[in-house]
Scaffold this motif. Structure first.
Motif, PDB file in Angstrom:
ATOM      1  N   GLN A 255       0.812  -1.114   0.122  1.00 36.93           N
ATOM      2  CA  GLN A 255       0.016  -0.039   0.204  1.00 36.93           C
ATOM      3  C   GLN A 255       0.910   1.224   0.007  1.00 36.93           C
ATOM      4  O   GLN A 255       0.552   2.185  -0.657  1.00 36.93           O
ATOM      5  CB  GLN A 255      -0.711   0.259   1.262  1.00 36.93           C
ATOM      6  CG  GLN A 255      -1.935   1.105   1.186  1.00 36.93           C
ATOM      7  CD  GLN A 255      -2.642   1.043   2.393  1.00 36.93           C
ATOM      8  OE1 GLN A 255      -2.712   0.154   3.442  1.00 36.93           O
ATOM      9  NE2 GLN A 255      -3.775   1.971   2.560  1.00 36.93           N
ATOM     10  N   THR A 256       1.992   1.294   1.021  1.00 32.94           N
ATOM     11  CA  THR A 256       2.867   2.186   0.659  1.00 32.94           C
ATOM     12  C   THR A 256       3.629   2.518  -0.677  1.00 32.94           C
ATOM     13  O   THR A 256       3.767   3.670  -1.147  1.00 32.94           O
ATOM     14  CB  THR A 256       4.029   2.048   1.711  1.00 32.94           C
ATOM     15  OG1 THR A 256       3.233   2.124   3.040  1.00 32.94           O
ATOM     16  CG2 THR A 256       4.782   3.424   1.916  1.00 32.94           C
ATOM     17  N   LEU A 257       3.844   1.388  -1.255  1.00 31.93           N
ATOM     18  CA  LEU A 257       4.435   1.563  -2.728  1.00 31.93           C
ATOM     19  C   LEU A 257       3.436   2.088  -3.564  1.00 31.93           C
ATOM     20  O   LEU A 257       3.703   3.051  -4.377  1.00 31.93           O
ATOM     21  CB  LEU A 257       4.891   0.273  -3.064  1.00 31.93           C
ATOM     22  CG  LEU A 257       6.016  -0.615  -2.446  1.00 31.93           C
ATOM     23  CD1 LEU A 257       6.343  -1.901  -3.170  1.00 31.93           C
ATOM     24  CD2 LEU A 257       7.292   0.444  -2.638  1.00 31.93           C
ATOM     25  N   SER A 258       2.313   1.835  -3.555  1.00 29.33           N
ATOM     26  CA  SER A 258       1.131   2.363  -4.518  1.00 29.33           C
ATOM     27  C   SER A 258       0.898   4.031  -3.914  1.00 29.33           C
ATOM     28  O   SER A 258       0.734   4.434  -5.110  1.00 29.33           O
ATOM     29  CB  SER A 258      -0.232   1.750  -4.092  1.00 29.33           C
ATOM     30  OG  SER A 258      -0.678   1.808  -2.858  1.00 29.33           O
ATOM     31  N   GLN A 259       0.893   4.151  -3.001  1.00 28.12           N
ATOM     32  CA  GLN A 259       0.881   5.770  -2.539  1.00 28.12           C
ATOM     33  C   GLN A 259       1.927   6.321  -3.093  1.00 28.12           C
ATOM     34  O   GLN A 259       1.833   7.626  -3.563  1.00 28.12           O
ATOM     35  CB  GLN A 259       0.754   5.964  -0.852  1.00 28.12           C
ATOM     36  CG  GLN A 259      -0.623   5.192  -0.505  1.00 28.12           C
ATOM     37  CD  GLN A 259      -0.782   5.634   0.825  1.00 28.12           C
ATOM     38  OE1 GLN A 259       0.314   5.913   1.701  1.00 28.12           O
ATOM     39  NE2 GLN A 259      -1.803   5.229   1.634  1.00 28.12           N
ATOM     40  N   VAL A 260       3.376   5.906  -3.060  1.00 30.20           N
ATOM     41  CA  VAL A 260       4.521   6.608  -3.347  1.00 30.20           C
ATOM     42  C   VAL A 260       4.481   6.660  -5.033  1.00 30.20           C
ATOM     43  O   VAL A 260       4.865   7.680  -5.518  1.00 30.20           O
ATOM     44  CB  VAL A 260       5.583   6.075  -2.823  1.00 30.20           C
ATOM     45  CG1 VAL A 260       7.129   6.489  -3.594  1.00 30.20           C
ATOM     46  CG2 VAL A 260       5.922   6.090  -1.296  1.00 30.20           C
TER      47      VAL A 260
ATOM     48  N   LYS B 259       4.319  12.036  -8.431  1.00 27.77           N
ATOM     49  CA  LYS B 259       5.093  12.377  -9.378  1.00 27.77           C
ATOM     50  C   LYS B 259       6.432  12.781  -8.674  1.00 27.77           C
ATOM     51  O   LYS B 259       6.537  14.131  -8.729  1.00 27.77           O
ATOM     52  CB  LYS B 259       4.740  13.233 -10.643  1.00 27.77           C
ATOM     53  CG  LYS B 259       3.549  12.694 -11.275  1.00 27.77           C
ATOM     54  CD  LYS B 259       2.971  13.713 -12.343  1.00 27.77           C
ATOM     55  CE  LYS B 259       1.751  13.080 -13.095  1.00 27.77           C
ATOM     56  NZ  LYS B 259       1.349  14.012 -14.176  1.00 27.77           N
ATOM     57  N   ASN B 260       7.351  11.919  -8.502  1.00 32.65           N
ATOM     58  CA  ASN B 260       8.688  12.725  -7.733  1.00 32.65           C
ATOM     59  C   ASN B 260       9.710  11.853  -8.409  1.00 32.65           C
ATOM     60  O   ASN B 260       9.405  10.899  -9.147  1.00 32.65           O
ATOM     61  CB  ASN B 260       8.593  12.564  -6.391  1.00 32.65           C
ATOM     62  CG  ASN B 260       7.901  11.011  -5.961  1.00 32.65           C
ATOM     63  OD1 ASN B 260       8.263   9.933  -6.790  1.00 32.65           O
ATOM     64  ND2 ASN B 260       7.365  11.055  -4.756  1.00 32.65           N
ATOM     65  N   SER B 261      10.995  12.310  -7.937  1.00 34.08           N
ATOM     66  CA  SER B 261      12.203  11.410  -8.395  1.00 34.08           C
ATOM     67  C   SER B 261      13.030  10.513  -7.461  1.00 34.08           C
ATOM     68  O   SER B 261      14.151  10.255  -7.490  1.00 34.08           O
ATOM     69  CB  SER B 261      13.060  12.459  -9.011  1.00 34.08           C
ATOM     70  OG  SER B 261      13.523  13.495  -7.973  1.00 34.08           O
TER      71      SER B 261
END
Length: 314
Positions: free
Chosen positions: A274-279, A283-285
């Motif tokens: 779930q944390t991966l899906s939120q991150v 749109k970041n680097s």
């Protein structure tokens, strides 16, 4: 001889008769003049009496003719909210008259109109010192109404001016016994106290006080700045307290969540995904290297074996 004597006696009478007609004529003329004067006097006397009687009759007729016209100045019309306090020869004559038509006698009666509607009195601003030695300027509004017109007219000359002055002195005395915080926050108590004091004093005038409200309180500039600084500090304190309470609640919830995740290993993997899906949604680097959760115990064992070997080599 008889004839001679008779002639002698007649001769003087003849002479007398010759003079007497003139005198008699004068007397007759005087008598005629006197009678004419009496007739003229009597005719003039009768003319004066006639004139006097005529003047009296004309005066009575004029008075009778003016009676219907004089009613216009002997009638007063009173509205539903007006009453007339009636005086006859300077004495109070019964209860207040009205509403409707009111009759009075000119030159004998007098009356004074009284308005029974509610009147608002604006109390001028009063500069005073509160109980905690703060200079303030306070003004108020008083709503009054006349309930007894006779008592009001007999007891007080100008009830509006008298009530206004009484409200000013009462406002000074009441505000002087209150602190500034009470004056700003507890106005209902001050208003009720003001109304009770003013109403008790105006009952003897036939005036009823319906409401008394403190409309405005003005403070000095320095006091306004101090109160603004105090309010800002209070808001900052409340914000910090609220933030600290939020941290405490968050920590307690995190602790509960950790216990829940520790009881079930699969829930840790679900939370990880779930944390991966939120991150990934952002749109970041940021570069993420995912590591399987099953490799964590193996890495711990390798780390534990490497630690004794490094110690032996040393």
């Amino acid at each position: 001889h008889y004839n001679a004597c008779r002639a002698a006696c007649i001769q003087p009478k003849a002479s007398i008769r010759r003079v007497h007609p003139d005198q008699m004529e004068a007397k007759s003329e005087a008598k005629t003049a006197r009678n004419a004067y009496d007739d003229i006097s009597n005719s003039e006397g009768e003319g004066c009496m006639t004139k006097v009687i005529r003047c009296i009759l004309i005066t009575i007729a004029v008075i009778v003719a003016c009676i219907p016209i004089s009613w216009l100045w002997c009638i007063a019309t009173l509205r539903d909210y007006e009453r007339a306090v009636h005086f006859r020869l300077g004495k109070l004559c019964g209860a207040a008259k009205g509403p409707g038509i009111f009759f009075f006698l000119p030159f004998v009666d007098e009356y004074r109109m009284v308005d029974l509607r509610i009147t608002a009195l604006d109390v001028p601003p009063q500069e005073m010192i509160t109980k905690d030695s703060v200079t303030t300027t306070v003004n108020a509004v008083v709503f009054i109404r006349v309930v007894d017109p006779n008592l009001m007219v007999l007891q007080v000359d100008d009830y509006m001016k008298a009530t206004s002055l009484l409200a000013q002195t009462t406002l000074r005395s009441v505000v002087g016994t209150c602190e500034l915080d009470e004056l700003l926050s507890n106005r209902d108590k001050i208003n009720s106290q003001l109304m009770k004091i003013i109403d008790d004093a105006t009952d003897a005038w036939g005036v009823k006080v319906f409401a008394c409200e403190v409309s405005d309180v003005k403070l000095p500039i320095s006091m306004q700045r101090a109160m603004a600084s105090q309010a800002e500090s209070e808001r900052t304190r409340r914000a910090k307290v609220i933030s600290a309470e939020g941290e405490v609640q968050a920590s307690k919830l995190l602790q509960t969540a950790a216990r829940t995740l520790q009881s079930d290993p699969l829930s840790i993997q679900l939370r990880y995904l779930q944390t991966l899906s939120q991150v990934s949604a952002e749109k970041n680097s940021t570069i993420i290297f995912p590591v399987p959760v099953d490799m964590m115990p193996l890495m711990k064992k390798m780390n534990s074996k490497a630690t004794p070997m490094a110690a032996a080599s040393m």
